[in-house]
Design an enzyme around this catalytic site. Structure first.
Site, PDB file in Angstrom:
ATOM      1  N   CYS A 169       0.854  -1.171   0.000  1.00 43.48           N
ATOM      2  CA  CYS A 169       0.000   0.000   0.000  1.00 43.48           C
ATOM      3  C   CYS A 169       0.898   1.231   0.000  1.00 43.48           C
ATOM      4  CB  CYS A 169      -0.854  -0.053   1.259  1.00 43.48           C
ATOM      5  SG  CYS A 169      -1.818   1.392   1.482  1.00 43.48           S
ATOM      6  N   HIS A 177      -2.057  -4.491 -10.785  1.00 42.13           N
ATOM      7  CA  HIS A 177      -2.641  -3.289 -11.399  1.00 42.13           C
ATOM      8  C   HIS A 177      -2.880  -3.515 -12.881  1.00 42.13           C
ATOM      9  CE1 HIS A 177      -2.079  -0.658  -7.901  1.00 42.13           C
ATOM     10  NE2 HIS A 177      -1.024  -1.429  -7.666  1.00 42.13           N
ATOM     11  N   GLU A 196      -9.940   0.690  -6.697  1.00 46.64           N
ATOM     12  CA  GLU A 196      -9.081  -0.217  -5.942  1.00 46.64           C
ATOM     13  C   GLU A 196      -9.755  -1.540  -5.630  1.00 46.64           C
ATOM     14  OE1 GLU A 196      -6.946   0.961  -2.450  1.00 46.64           O
ATOM     15  OE2 GLU A 196      -6.672   2.969  -3.259  1.00 46.64           O
ATOM     16  N   CYS A 220      -3.946   6.387  -5.000  1.00 46.40           N
ATOM     17  CA  CYS A 220      -3.382   5.045  -4.833  1.00 46.40           C
ATOM     18  C   CYS A 220      -1.907   5.111  -5.218  1.00 46.40           C
ATOM     19  CB  CYS A 220      -4.126   4.062  -5.729  1.00 46.40           C
ATOM     20  SG  CYS A 220      -3.479   2.386  -5.662  1.00 46.40           S
ATOM     21  N   GLY A 264      -0.675   2.280  -7.372  1.00 45.14           N
ATOM     22  CA  GLY A 264      -1.296   2.486  -8.680  1.00 45.14           C
ATOM     23  C   GLY A 264      -0.591   3.570  -9.488  1.00 45.14           C
TER      24      GLY A 264
HETATM   25  O1  ZDP Z   1      -4.068  -4.038  -3.791  1.00 44.85           O
HETATM   26  C1  ZDP Z   1      -5.064  -3.668  -3.154  1.00 44.85           C
HETATM   27  O2  ZDP Z   1      -5.939  -4.484  -2.794  1.00 44.85           O
HETATM   28  C2  ZDP Z   1      -5.202  -2.188  -2.816  1.00 44.85           C
HETATM   29  N1  ZDP Z   1      -6.556  -1.853  -2.511  1.00 44.85           N
HETATM   30  C3  ZDP Z   1      -4.282  -1.917  -1.660  1.00 44.85           C
HETATM   31  C4  ZDP Z   1      -4.184  -0.472  -1.276  1.00 44.85           C
HETATM   32  C5  ZDP Z   1      -3.345   0.325  -2.240  1.00 44.85           C
HETATM   33  C6  ZDP Z   1      -3.227   1.777  -1.847  1.00 44.85           C
HETATM   34  N2  ZDP Z   1      -4.326   2.567  -2.270  1.00 44.85           N
HETATM   35  C7  ZDP Z   1      -1.950   2.403  -2.345  1.00 44.85           C
HETATM   36  O3  ZDP Z   1      -1.821   3.604  -2.140  1.00 44.85           O
HETATM   37  O4  ZDP Z   1      -1.065   1.739  -2.848  1.00 44.85           O
HETATM   38  C8  ZDP Z   1      -3.213   1.933  -0.407  1.00 44.85           C
END
Ligand code: ZDP
Length: 287
Positions: A75, A166, A215, A224, A227
């Site tokens: 994350c 992703h 997400e 994200c 992302g």
């Molecule tokens: O891979 C997932 O299930 C994401 N929802 C995790 C969280 C990603 C996040 N938004 C980021 O900033 O990388 C926290």
């Protein structure tokens, strides 16, 4: 028993942070995390993040539950919040510190900057279909600009793992994308056995990309970090951007660089503390 929590956000991607340094198991179950993340019956957040004791030589371990209770590998926005939270727990909120954080995506290294931003060494992107994972092509091939049918439309997608999956699509106008309806169709598409995060990218200039995200496990969020890194990689691989760019998300901007020297992704952005509170551990959904 009451548990103290601190609310943080990174560009509006918001998290409940819990000091879990005293034990190696998270204080909350995934089901409790779902309740705490609820924006009407709980605190409200995109996820819950635990600071656990380090392992394999790392200073600390990060674990995160999405707002649906699933556990992602990494994350990006969350680890910036976690670095600031740790510095505060250690009583050194203003120092320029860097930490080695064990995650399910390997050791990630956030560094606190003097201006309050956090720069994170996000490690290497992974590109093979087996590493995403996706069945869009054979396991040892990359998915770059490949057609994918979603909601009766063909999208050219590029897949990148930053530890978590992703799927990136370049579009003329991100504002015109019906994220609330198609986002979950990408997330649950049969070609993504672990589901996927999905990013729509509009190239404004080679060094400025505009992004909207759906997400995995959290739906539409304001930012994200993993992302944004994955999207820059996809933009470079498809010849759309330079290796260093600003990524504008609904919640604000991140600076992302795909280093030519070590091939790691470096992400710089803010992390903000919002408030601290207590909730009872037995907290249950009102019936
Ligand atoms: O891979 C997932 O299930 C994401 N929802 C995790 C969280 C990603 C996040 N938004 C980021 O900033 O990388 C926290």
């Amino acid at each position: 028993m009451a548990i103290e929590f601190t609310k943080y956000h990174g560009l509006g991607n918001d998290f409940i942070l819990i000091d879990n340094r005293q034990q190696t198991e998270p204080y909350l179950t995934p089901d409790q995390a779902v309740l705490w993340c609820d924006r009407h019956f709980g605190i409200g957040a995109d996820g819950v993040i635990f600071v656990l004791p380090g392992q394999s030589g790392a200073d600390y371990t990060m674990r995160i539950f999405n707002s649906d209770g699933s556990e992602p590998e990494m994350c990006g926005n969350g680890i910036r919040c976690l670095a600031q939270f740790i510095a505060t727990l250690e009583g050194r909120p203003d120092a320029s510190l860097s930490y080695r954080i064990h995650t399910l995506a390997g050791v990630i290294t956030p560094k606190l900057e003097a201006n309050g931003n956090v720069t994170v060494d996000m490690g290497l992107p992974r590109l093979l279909a087996s590493e995403i994972p996706t069945t869009l092509t054979t396991p040892n091939e990359k998915v770059i600009n490949q057609p994918l049918e979603v909601a009766g439309q063909t999208w050219d997608v590029t897949c990148v793992s930053m530890g978590n999956p992703h799927c990136i699509t370049f579009v003329e106008d991100v504002a015109a994308i019906a994220l609330e309806t198609i986002g979950s169709q990408f997330e649950h598409h049969a070609v993504f056995p672990h589901r996927t995060n999905t990013e729509f990218i509009q190239v404004i200039r080679p060094d400025y990309l505009k992004m909207r995200v759906w997400e995995r496990g959290a739906g539409i969020t304001l930012a994200c970090g993993t992302g944004a890194c994955a999207s820059l990689v996809a933009a470079v691989l498809t010849g759309k951007s330079a290796r260093r760019a600003t990524i504008e998300l609904p919640g604000g901007c991140l600076a992302i660089e795909w280093s030519e020297i070590d091939q790691h992704l470096y992400m710089t952005g803010p992390a903000d503390r919002v408030f601290t509170g207590n909730l009872t551990k037995s907290f249950e959904y009102p019936r």
